[in-house]
Write a protein that holds these residues in place. Structure first.
Motif, PDB file in Angstrom:
ATOM      1  N   MET A  57     -86.469 -35.360  28.313  1.00 42.76           N
ATOM      2  CA  MET A  57     -85.860 -34.285  29.095  1.00 42.76           C
ATOM      3  C   MET A  57     -85.789 -32.984  28.297  1.00 42.76           C
ATOM      4  N   LYS A  58     -85.528 -33.088  26.993  1.00 43.68           N
ATOM      5  CA  LYS A  58     -85.476 -31.891  26.145  1.00 43.68           C
ATOM      6  C   LYS A  58     -86.836 -31.214  26.084  1.00 43.68           C
ATOM      7  N   PHE A  66     -95.675 -29.223  30.301  1.00 42.21           N
ATOM      8  CA  PHE A  66     -95.431 -30.577  30.778  1.00 42.21           C
ATOM      9  C   PHE A  66     -94.505 -30.550  31.994  1.00 42.21           C
ATOM     10  N   THR A  67     -94.962 -31.141  33.087  1.00 35.78           N
ATOM     11  CA  THR A  67     -94.157 -31.236  34.300  1.00 35.78           C
ATOM     12  C   THR A  67     -93.331 -32.511  34.295  1.00 35.78           C
ATOM     13  N   GLU A  68     -93.918 -33.553  33.725  1.00 30.80           N
ATOM     14  CA  GLU A  68     -93.254 -34.849  33.695  1.00 30.80           C
ATOM     15  C   GLU A  68     -93.811 -35.659  32.532  1.00 30.80           C
ATOM     16  N   ILE A  69     -92.947 -36.377  31.840  1.00 31.32           N
ATOM     17  CA  ILE A  69     -93.377 -37.271  30.760  1.00 31.32           C
ATOM     18  C   ILE A  69     -92.704 -38.619  30.972  1.00 31.32           C
ATOM     19  N   SER A  81     -88.407 -41.903  31.158  1.00 34.78           N
ATOM     20  CA  SER A  81     -88.978 -40.762  31.883  1.00 34.78           C
ATOM     21  C   SER A  81     -88.091 -39.538  31.717  1.00 34.78           C
ATOM     22  N   SER A  82     -88.722 -38.364  31.844  1.00 32.29           N
ATOM     23  CA  SER A  82     -87.956 -37.108  31.849  1.00 32.29           C
ATOM     24  C   SER A  82     -87.187 -36.970  33.154  1.00 32.29           C
ATOM     25  N   ASP A  83     -87.577 -37.749  34.148  1.00 35.59           N
ATOM     26  CA  ASP A  83     -86.854 -37.821  35.422  1.00 35.59           C
ATOM     27  C   ASP A  83     -86.316 -39.243  35.559  1.00 35.59           C
ATOM     28  N   ILE A  84     -85.031 -39.412  35.289  1.00 39.24           N
ATOM     29  CA  ILE A  84     -84.419 -40.752  35.238  1.00 39.24           C
ATOM     30  C   ILE A  84     -84.599 -41.518  36.547  1.00 39.24           C
ATOM     31  N   SER A  85     -84.668 -40.791  37.663  1.00 36.08           N
ATOM     32  CA  SER A  85     -84.798 -41.462  38.967  1.00 36.08           C
ATOM     33  C   SER A  85     -86.117 -42.222  39.102  1.00 36.08           C
ATOM     34  N   ASP A  86     -87.099 -41.916  38.232  1.00 37.44           N
ATOM     35  CA  ASP A  86     -88.396 -42.606  38.289  1.00 37.44           C
ATOM     36  C   ASP A  86     -88.395 -43.940  37.541  1.00 37.44           C
ATOM     37  N   VAL A 132     -97.467 -41.147  29.110  1.00 35.48           N
ATOM     38  CA  VAL A 132     -98.178 -40.227  29.997  1.00 35.48           C
ATOM     39  C   VAL A 132     -97.426 -38.904  30.100  1.00 35.48           C
ATOM     40  N   ALA A 133     -98.156 -37.819  29.998  1.00 35.00           N
ATOM     41  CA  ALA A 133     -97.580 -36.492  30.249  1.00 35.00           C
ATOM     42  C   ALA A 133     -98.402 -35.825  31.345  1.00 35.00           C
ATOM     43  N   ARG A 134     -97.719 -35.403  32.363  1.00 36.25           N
ATOM     44  CA  ARG A 134     -98.410 -34.708  33.453  1.00 36.25           C
ATOM     45  C   ARG A 134     -98.221 -33.203  33.269  1.00 36.25           C
ATOM     46  N   LEU A 135     -99.293 -32.464  33.429  1.00 37.34           N
ATOM     47  CA  LEU A 135     -99.247 -31.013  33.233  1.00 37.34           C
ATOM     48  C   LEU A 135     -99.697 -30.305  34.492  1.00 37.34           C
TER      49      LEU A 135
END
Length: 323
Positions: A57-58, A66-69, A81-86, A132-135
């Motif tokens: 998240m940091k 990075f949009t999501e890691i 995940s950077s988005d805990i809901s995932d 995985v890092a999504r950009l």
């Protein structure tokens, strides 16, 4: 003059293509450097022995691309995940997130259903799973949207292939058009610049009508790092008008130079002629004065001769008359 104009026009158009190539190359290098920077950041992240959700998240909050890691475990579900809901969702089935290759691997572009934007992913094996890092492509879009070297009508377009192999634009076009259907170009349209670029076939298009129905000069380039096709182009009308203006300027400048040379020559001729006239007049006056002085001396000599002869005659008479 006609041949000279044609040669100048041909050279100028070649220069336009050189400029388009240089612009495309610069954009290609910028994108390549951008992706290389992302790979370096991801390499540092993937070298960590432990990664927490807070760490991910940091990284997202730092404002990187990075949009999501997230981390996919060996069971195919997201463990961090950077988005805990995932967390707990299964993502390994998505072809974009699989990584069967060792080391860092960049997946081709794809349309993210999550964020509704075109993205690409960087992945690497991590703890028997995959990191995985999504950009997103915001920065890349900024690179493409800049029109340095493309004049007023210039435009840079970038596209990727969808699951059907068709070319899909993800750069925002600078010009509006009703041809929405052309945003997805069937792979069969092999004579379209963006298709040629995606075929890794770099080409020049000297007589191509683009999506606005405008004739353009264009060059293509394939960007391997993100598996995308790049096209940079400029309107033919603007290019040819600029060429004509340059040719007219050349002829105008040439005419001015020739006229200046002729005028300078005429002035020089008159100056030289007047100088010669003054010189001749001066010499003539000097000769006339010299001639007048010589005539006076001749007259004096003649008078002296007469006086001498008279004296001799008088002397001879005196001698003759003596007893």
């Amino acid at each position: 003059a006609y041949n000279i104009s044609n040669n100048l026009k041909k050279t100028a158009i070649e220069n336009y293509f050189d400029t388009l190539k240089a612009t495309a190359s610069a954009k290609h290098v910028n994108i390549d450097q951008h992706v290389t920077h992302m790979k370096s950041s991801f390499k540092v992240l993937s070298s960590r022995k432990t990664i927490s959700n807070e760490d991910l998240m940091k990284i997202i909050k730092l404002g990187e691309d990075f949009t999501e890691i997230f981390i996919i475990g060996s069971n195919g579900k997201i463990t961090h995940s950077s988005d805990i809901s995932d967390i707990g969702n299964s993502r390994l089935t998505a072809p974009h997130f699989k990584n069967t290759k060792p080391g860092i691997y960049i997946k081709p572009l794809y349309l993210s259903e999550t964020i509704g934007e075109v993205s690409f992913t960087i992945s690497a094996p991590y703890n028997k799973g995959v990191l995985v890092a999504r950009l997103n492509l915001n920065h890349i879009h900024e690179i493409i949207s800049k029109k340095e070297g493309l004049w007023e009508s210039g435009e840079g377009l970038l596209a990727y292939r969808n699951e059907n192999g068709d070319a899909v634009f993800f750069t925002k076009r600078r010009f509006t058009t009703d041809a929405e259907a052309r945003d997805i170009i069937p792979k069969e349209d092999i004579n379209i610049p963006i298709t040629q670029a995606l075929l890794k076939n770099e080409k020049e298009f000297s007589n191509y009508v683009d999506y606005r129905g405008v004739s353009v000069f264009a060059v293509t380039m394939y960007i391997e790092g993100i598996d995308a096709g790049l096209v940079v182009k400029i309107d033919q009308e603007e290019a040819l008008n600029s060429v004509s203006e340059n040719i007219n300027q050349i002829w105008y400048s040439t005419t001015v130079i020739i006229l200046a040379i002729i005028i300078i020559g005429i002035i020089f001729y008159f100056l030289l002629t007047n100088t010669l006239r003054r010189e001749v007049k001066t010499k003539t006056n000097e000769l006339e004065k010299a001639s007048e002085g010589l005539s006076e001396k001749v007259v004096l000599l003649q008078n002296s001769e007469k006086k001498l002869l008279s004296a001799l005659q008088l002397n001879e008479n005196i001698i003759t008359s003596s007893p």
